[in-house]
Design a protein around this motif. Sequence first.
Motif, PDB file in Angstrom:
ATOM      1  N   VAL A  96       0.846  -1.202   0.000  1.00 27.85           N
ATOM      2  CA  VAL A  96       0.000   0.000   0.000  1.00 27.85           C
ATOM      3  C   VAL A  96       0.881   1.253   0.000  1.00 27.85           C
ATOM      4  O   VAL A  96       0.649   2.191  -0.767  1.00 27.85           O
ATOM      5  CB  VAL A  96      -0.953   0.007   1.221  1.00 27.85           C
ATOM      6  N   HIS A  97       1.894   1.249   0.826  1.00 29.48           N
ATOM      7  CA  HIS A  97       2.793   2.386   0.934  1.00 29.48           C
ATOM      8  C   HIS A  97       3.491   2.656  -0.405  1.00 29.48           C
ATOM      9  O   HIS A  97       3.550   3.793  -0.868  1.00 29.48           O
ATOM     10  CB  HIS A  97       3.828   2.110   2.028  1.00 29.48           C
ATOM     11  N   LYS A  98       3.984   1.601  -1.027  1.00 27.96           N
ATOM     12  CA  LYS A  98       4.717   1.747  -2.287  1.00 27.96           C
ATOM     13  C   LYS A  98       3.821   2.259  -3.407  1.00 27.96           C
ATOM     14  O   LYS A  98       4.137   3.257  -4.050  1.00 27.96           O
ATOM     15  CB  LYS A  98       5.340   0.405  -2.696  1.00 27.96           C
ATOM     16  N   TRP A  99       2.686   1.626  -3.629  1.00 30.82           N
ATOM     17  CA  TRP A  99       1.848   1.982  -4.776  1.00 30.82           C
ATOM     18  C   TRP A  99       1.108   3.295  -4.584  1.00 30.82           C
ATOM     19  O   TRP A  99       1.006   4.096  -5.514  1.00 30.82           O
ATOM     20  CB  TRP A  99       0.896   0.839  -5.130  1.00 30.82           C
ATOM     21  N   SER A 100       0.610   3.539  -3.392  1.00 25.35           N
ATOM     22  CA  SER A 100      -0.057   4.823  -3.184  1.00 25.35           C
ATOM     23  C   SER A 100       0.967   5.955  -3.239  1.00 25.35           C
ATOM     24  O   SER A 100       0.687   7.031  -3.771  1.00 25.35           O
ATOM     25  CB  SER A 100      -0.841   4.852  -1.875  1.00 25.35           C
ATOM     26  N   GLY A 101       2.155   5.700  -2.740  1.00 23.57           N
ATOM     27  CA  GLY A 101       3.218   6.706  -2.814  1.00 23.57           C
ATOM     28  C   GLY A 101       3.608   7.013  -4.250  1.00 23.57           C
ATOM     29  O   GLY A 101       3.794   8.176  -4.622  1.00 23.57           O
ATOM     30  N   LEU A 102       3.728   5.982  -5.063  1.00 20.74           N
ATOM     31  CA  LEU A 102       4.082   6.194  -6.479  1.00 20.74           C
ATOM     32  C   LEU A 102       2.990   6.951  -7.220  1.00 20.74           C
ATOM     33  O   LEU A 102       3.261   7.894  -7.966  1.00 20.74           O
ATOM     34  CB  LEU A 102       4.337   4.850  -7.170  1.00 20.74           C
ATOM     35  N   LEU A 103       1.743   6.550  -7.032  1.00 19.77           N
ATOM     36  CA  LEU A 103       0.645   7.204  -7.734  1.00 19.77           C
ATOM     37  C   LEU A 103       0.450   8.651  -7.287  1.00 19.77           C
ATOM     38  O   LEU A 103       0.226   9.543  -8.111  1.00 19.77           O
ATOM     39  CB  LEU A 103      -0.651   6.415  -7.538  1.00 19.77           C
ATOM     40  N   LEU A 104       0.536   8.878  -6.000  1.00 16.21           N
ATOM     41  CA  LEU A 104       0.253  10.214  -5.484  1.00 16.21           C
ATOM     42  C   LEU A 104       1.456  11.150  -5.506  1.00 16.21           C
ATOM     43  O   LEU A 104       1.307  12.343  -5.304  1.00 16.21           O
ATOM     44  CB  LEU A 104      -0.309  10.111  -4.073  1.00 16.21           C
ATOM     45  N   SER A 105       2.624  10.616  -5.809  1.00 13.22           N
ATOM     46  CA  SER A 105       3.799  11.486  -5.870  1.00 13.22           C
ATOM     47  C   SER A 105       3.649  12.546  -6.953  1.00 13.22           C
ATOM     48  O   SER A 105       4.192  13.643  -6.828  1.00 13.22           O
ATOM     49  CB  SER A 105       5.069  10.665  -6.091  1.00 13.22           C
ATOM     50  N   LEU A 106       2.883  12.256  -7.995  1.00 13.63           N
ATOM     51  CA  LEU A 106       2.649  13.259  -9.040  1.00 13.63           C
ATOM     52  C   LEU A 106       1.874  14.456  -8.489  1.00 13.63           C
ATOM     53  O   LEU A 106       2.225  15.605  -8.768  1.00 13.63           O
ATOM     54  CB  LEU A 106       1.899  12.636 -10.217  1.00 13.63           C
ATOM     55  N   ILE A 107       0.840  14.188  -7.714  1.00 10.52           N
ATOM     56  CA  ILE A 107       0.071  15.284  -7.111  1.00 10.52           C
ATOM     57  C   ILE A 107       0.936  16.044  -6.117  1.00 10.52           C
ATOM     58  O   ILE A 107       0.967  17.275  -6.119  1.00 10.52           O
ATOM     59  CB  ILE A 107      -1.210  14.754  -6.427  1.00 10.52           C
ATOM     60  N   PHE A 108       1.676  15.320  -5.279  1.00  8.04           N
ATOM     61  CA  PHE A 108       2.538  15.974  -4.300  1.00  8.04           C
ATOM     62  C   PHE A 108       3.603  16.821  -4.995  1.00  8.04           C
ATOM     63  O   PHE A 108       3.906  17.931  -4.567  1.00  8.04           O
ATOM     64  CB  PHE A 108       3.200  14.952  -3.379  1.00  8.04           C
ATOM     65  N   MET A 109       4.171  16.297  -6.080  1.00 11.13           N
ATOM     66  CA  MET A 109       5.192  17.034  -6.825  1.00 11.13           C
ATOM     67  C   MET A 109       4.594  18.310  -7.422  1.00 11.13           C
ATOM     68  O   MET A 109       5.208  19.375  -7.367  1.00 11.13           O
ATOM     69  CB  MET A 109       5.772  16.150  -7.929  1.00 11.13           C
ATOM     70  N   PHE A 110       3.400  18.205  -7.975  1.00 11.20           N
ATOM     71  CA  PHE A 110       2.723  19.361  -8.572  1.00 11.20           C
ATOM     72  C   PHE A 110       2.480  20.444  -7.520  1.00 11.20           C
ATOM     73  O   PHE A 110       2.769  21.628  -7.743  1.00 11.20           O
ATOM     74  CB  PHE A 110       1.406  18.904  -9.205  1.00 11.20           C
ATOM     75  N   VAL A 111       1.968  20.048  -6.362  1.00  8.94           N
ATOM     76  CA  VAL A 111       1.702  21.003  -5.288  1.00  8.94           C
ATOM     77  C   VAL A 111       3.013  21.595  -4.770  1.00  8.94           C
ATOM     78  O   VAL A 111       3.096  22.801  -4.501  1.00  8.94           O
ATOM     79  CB  VAL A 111       0.892  20.338  -4.155  1.00  8.94           C
ATOM     80  N   ALA A 112       4.054  20.790  -4.670  1.00  7.96           N
ATOM     81  CA  ALA A 112       5.347  21.283  -4.187  1.00  7.96           C
ATOM     82  C   ALA A 112       5.968  22.285  -5.163  1.00  7.96           C
ATOM     83  O   ALA A 112       6.463  23.342  -4.753  1.00  7.96           O
ATOM     84  CB  ALA A 112       6.304  20.110  -3.955  1.00  7.96           C
ATOM     85  N   VAL A 113       5.939  21.980  -6.456  1.00  3.95           N
ATOM     86  CA  VAL A 113       6.532  22.875  -7.455  1.00  3.95           C
ATOM     87  C   VAL A 113       5.776  24.198  -7.513  1.00  3.95           C
ATOM     88  O   VAL A 113       6.387  25.273  -7.499  1.00  3.95           O
ATOM     89  CB  VAL A 113       6.583  22.197  -8.843  1.00  3.95           C
ATOM     90  N   THR A 114       4.442  24.147  -7.558  1.00  5.88           N
ATOM     91  CA  THR A 114       3.678  25.400  -7.599  1.00  5.88           C
ATOM     92  C   THR A 114       3.849  26.185  -6.293  1.00  5.88           C
ATOM     93  O   THR A 114       3.895  27.408  -6.313  1.00  5.88           O
ATOM     94  CB  THR A 114       2.184  25.155  -7.892  1.00  5.88           C
ATOM     95  N   GLY A 115       3.967  25.487  -5.178  1.00  7.96           N
ATOM     96  CA  GLY A 115       4.212  26.156  -3.901  1.00  7.96           C
ATOM     97  C   GLY A 115       5.560  26.862  -3.879  1.00  7.96           C
ATOM     98  O   GLY A 115       5.675  28.003  -3.408  1.00  7.96           O
ATOM     99  N   LEU A 116       6.594  26.204  -4.400  1.00 10.68           N
ATOM    100  CA  LEU A 116       7.907  26.844  -4.473  1.00 10.68           C
ATOM    101  C   LEU A 116       7.885  28.052  -5.395  1.00 10.68           C
ATOM    102  O   LEU A 116       8.501  29.086  -5.105  1.00 10.68           O
ATOM    103  CB  LEU A 116       8.959  25.840  -4.956  1.00 10.68           C
ATOM    104  N   LEU A 117       7.186  27.941  -6.516  1.00 11.68           N
ATOM    105  CA  LEU A 117       7.067  29.092  -7.415  1.00 11.68           C
ATOM    106  C   LEU A 117       6.355  30.253  -6.725  1.00 11.68           C
ATOM    107  O   LEU A 117       6.725  31.416  -6.927  1.00 11.68           O
ATOM    108  CB  LEU A 117       6.328  28.695  -8.697  1.00 11.68           C
TER     109      LEU A 117
END
Length: 180
Positions: free
Chosen positions: A14-35
């Motif tokens: 669960v940790h591996k697959w949910s982390g892989l799938l949701l890393s895209l959303i987390f990355m998007f929020v992190a990049v826009t937050g840094l900008l």
Amino acid sequence: MSNPAKFYQVSRKVHKWSGLLLSLIFMFVAVTGLLLVYMIPLGVTDDIKMGKDASPSQSISMDKVISIAISQDLPGVASVEDIFRIEYRPSANIYQIRFNNSQGLQLDASTGEVLSKKQDYSTFLITLHDGSYFGNWYRFSFLTLAGLSLILLSFSGYYMFGYPLYRRLKTKNKTSNLEV
């Protein structure tokens, strides 16, 4: 295999697959937050100008602010519906108006003088970051899923960290009890 060991294996998957799938959303929020954090140094938004020194009670009315903002002949700005947000900045004594089409305007809060008229992509970044650019379906589905998944990832991570420690301590205690 014991129930805790099975739960540990399921927790890893669960940790591996949910982390892989949701890393895209987390990355998007992190990049826009840094900008958003670095939008002034990157030139995404206009520097805050300083209005004349005056008290907030000397500020022009909101009707006047809207009237001045709409009368600036900015492309795509024809009515109050084109305004995304109006911010009052007391430390600078200005009104900062952000429009839906990435235009920005700064007015002296006491005189109504236009201090700056510049493209301002911060509105676009804000709507990307908070999900409103994509609509409420994105905000209430994907971002809710991302938040709940972050909680799930945290607990499964704690379990994956804590379970082996627990097993080692349990084994160590059994070994020390047998030696006595």
